[in-house]
Scaffold this active site. Structure first.
Site, PDB file in Angstrom:
ATOM      1  N   GLU A  63       0.818  -1.212   0.000  1.00 54.73           N
ATOM      2  CA  GLU A  63       0.000   0.000   0.000  1.00 54.73           C
ATOM      3  C   GLU A  63       0.849   1.258   0.000  1.00 54.73           C
ATOM      4  O   GLU A  63       0.513   2.241  -0.671  1.00 54.73           O
ATOM      5  CB  GLU A  63      -0.954  -0.018   1.195  1.00 54.73           C
ATOM      6  N   HIS A  97      -9.866  -0.037   0.753  1.00 50.46           N
ATOM      7  CA  HIS A  97     -10.191  -0.907   1.879  1.00 50.46           C
ATOM      8  C   HIS A  97     -11.657  -1.335   1.893  1.00 50.46           C
ATOM      9  O   HIS A  97     -12.109  -1.936   2.874  1.00 50.46           O
ATOM     10  CB  HIS A  97      -9.854  -0.191   3.193  1.00 50.46           C
TER      11      HIS A  97
END
Length: 219
Positions: A63, A97
């Site tokens: 990420e 997410h």
């Protein structure tokens, strides 16, 4: 930011140790050996846990590479201001997410309303953390700063603001927050993370790259 959380963990550990002392146990070699064995067993279980590797190693690394190391320089090269990037980049980071919705709804058997509330809280938290991580990357010019912060936040979870066990937890959180704000800019000075800044206000050198790229277009 985690001064309250760490202080609460200390209180729990101290309470457990005090109960052990009152029950007749003392600080002996056997008790230290048992505590060491418990820690080794916990660490061994964590090292074999796939979710732990995902949450503490794979997810933070991938990420940060995508949403900080790759996305932020592109946005800066595209003409976005640093403060605009700090606000825009976390939105994409937060939307990434959304996959946790199915995990919470299907695997944990939450109702849709409760799952939406949990995901909403998580998305809000990731936006706040994404802004902080983007600030760290832009300010320091190094990936290690947001990466370490990401691993720490994944491990600790949400900061503890208060606890019914002791009001000192809230005091510890406030003191930690004040310390965080006081050290935010001094501890993120680019000179601490980069040997060369080339007297350039933008550490990536994207301004120099843009000048060279523009001049090459006219040649």
């Amino acid at each position: 930011m985690y001064a309250g959380s760490l202080f609460l963990k200390f209180l729990l550990l101290f309470g457990s140790w005090r109960e052990h002392m009152y029950s007749g146990g003392g600080l002996s070699f056997d008790s230290c050996k048992y505590a060491t064995q418990r820690f080794v067993a916990w660490f061994s279980a964590m090292s074999r846990n796939v979710l732990a590797w995902r949450n503490y190693i794979v997810a933070p690394l991938t990420e940060e590479l995508v949403f900080r190391a790759c996305m932020i320089p592109l946005l800066l090269c595209g003409g976005f201001k640093p403060y605009g990037v700090i606000l825009i980049c976390p939105i994409f980071f937060s939307l990434a997410h959304l996959n946790h919705f199915m995990e919470i709804y299907a695997k944990q058997n939450y109702r849709i309303k409760k799952a939406v509330m949990v995901i909403g809280l998580q998305l809000g938290y990731t936006v706040v953390f994404g802004s902080y991580a983007s600030f760290l990357f832009i300010r320091t010019g190094h990936l290690i700063a947001p990466l370490v912060a990401h691993i720490c936040c994944n491990f600790m979870g949400l900061p503890v603001l208060f606890s019914k066990r002791s009001g000192l937890v809230s005091i510890a959180f406030i003191l930690g927050l004040l310390g965080f704000l006081w050290l935010l800019f001094p501890m993120t000075t680019p000179d601490f993370y980069n040997d060369r800044v080339d007297n350039c206000s933008c550490w990536q050198g994207y301004c120099s790259w843009s000048v060279r790229h523009s001049s090459s277009m006219y040649m």
